[in-house]
Design an enzyme around this catalytic site. Structure first.
Site, PDB file in Angstrom:
ATOM      1  N   CYS A  79       0.689  -1.231  -0.103  1.00  0.00           N
ATOM      2  CA  CYS A  79      -0.143  -0.061  -0.008  1.00  0.00           C
ATOM      3  C   CYS A  79       0.984   1.119   0.055  1.00  0.00           C
ATOM      4  O   CYS A  79       1.496   1.299  -1.003  1.00  0.00           O
ATOM      5  CB  CYS A  79      -0.901  -0.001   1.287  1.00  0.00           C
ATOM      6  SG  CYS A  79      -2.438   0.966   0.712  1.00  0.00           S
ATOM      7  N   HIS A 169      -3.303  -4.927   1.531  1.00  0.00           N
ATOM      8  CA  HIS A 169      -2.670  -5.332   2.935  1.00  0.00           C
ATOM      9  C   HIS A 169      -2.367  -6.712   2.997  1.00  0.00           C
ATOM     10  O   HIS A 169      -3.495  -7.528   3.881  1.00  0.00           O
ATOM     11  CB  HIS A 169      -3.475  -4.784   3.963  1.00  0.00           C
ATOM     12  CG  HIS A 169      -3.055  -3.253   4.118  1.00  0.00           C
ATOM     13  ND1 HIS A 169      -2.231  -2.686   4.953  1.00  0.00           N
ATOM     14  CD2 HIS A 169      -3.542  -2.378   3.508  1.00  0.00           C
ATOM     15  CE1 HIS A 169      -2.177  -1.308   5.022  1.00  0.00           C
ATOM     16  NE2 HIS A 169      -3.412  -1.030   3.799  1.00  0.00           N
ATOM     17  N   GLU A 171      -0.951  -8.487   5.089  1.00  0.00           N
ATOM     18  CA  GLU A 171      -0.756  -8.644   6.321  1.00  0.00           C
ATOM     19  C   GLU A 171      -2.048  -8.885   7.276  1.00  0.00           C
ATOM     20  O   GLU A 171      -2.075  -9.352   8.166  1.00  0.00           O
ATOM     21  CB  GLU A 171       0.355  -7.729   7.212  1.00  0.00           C
ATOM     22  CG  GLU A 171      -0.305  -6.543   7.458  1.00  0.00           C
ATOM     23  CD  GLU A 171      -0.773  -5.532   6.523  1.00  0.00           C
ATOM     24  OE1 GLU A 171      -0.634  -5.932   5.262  1.00  0.00           O
ATOM     25  OE2 GLU A 171      -0.586  -4.233   6.604  1.00  0.00           O
TER      26      GLU A 171
END
Ligand code: GLN
Length: 187
Positions: A79, A169, A171
């Site tokens: 991002c 994202h 994660e």
């Protein structure tokens, strides 16, 4: 294997947790002295690219990090991290590290569309559930760049040499495959 996670601003904690779960040693990069430590991979997390870039300059880390990336340190930008790596930003006058030959559109899905989730293939990681938060997209890729994912006709992940960038994202959402890919390159 040691991974440095840029921790001046933004969403770095989840990246650290996943890398640790996958067996990597991690540390937070917060100031210039942290860059004297030896590390094998770098994660540039989401957040605000302008704030991150400003802090990197103010803290005296910008040039060192750019040199490390240019010298082939494996790096994953997510991002805002992807925006930092991009060679051009279509709607900003100036790029940041400018090491990855892609052009990005910052806040490409509109400022209103805060966040959304979509499922698509990211390279060999099939059906990846990707979380977008005020995300950019990639409008152009240069020579030698491998497009890893498209969503809704737009490029949202790309890789070139030691650099991999995701508009979303990876994660968030509990799927560790993209971090596993990255750690394979690191170690
Ligand atoms: N909109 C942010 C930027 O332009 C990126 C958002 C994010 O990292 N989640 O830097």
């Amino acid at each position: 294997m040691r991974v440095g996670v840029l921790a001046v601003q933004g969403a770095f904690i989840e990246h650290m947790r996943i890398c640790q779960e996958l067996g990597a040693e991690t540390f937070e990069i917060r100031c210039a002295e942290d860059l004297e430590k030896k590390f094998d991979g770098l994660i540039l997390p989401g957040g605000e690219s302008t704030a991150q870039s400003l802090l990197l300059h103010q803290l005296g880390m910008f040039d060192t990090l750019r040199t490390l990336i240019e010298n082939d340190l494996p790096v994953m930008g997510t991002c805002a991290g992807m925006i930092l790596l991009a060679q051009h930003i279509e709607n900003e006058p100036q790029a940041h590290f400018s090491t990855l030959p892609i052009t990005v559109v910052r806040n490409g899905y509109g400022r209103q569309l805060g966040s959304f989730t979509a499922t698509f293939d990211v390279g060999e990681a099939l059906n990846f559930k990707a979380r977008f938060i005020r995300a950019p997209y990639i409008s152009q890729v240069g020579e030698g760049v491998r497009v890893l994912a498209r969503f809704d006709g737009r490029i949202v992940a790309a890789q070139s040499g030691n650099q991999v960038a995701y508009a979303f994202h990876p994660e968030l959402g509990g799927d560790t495959r993209l971090h596993e890919n990255f750690l394979r390159k690191v170690g």
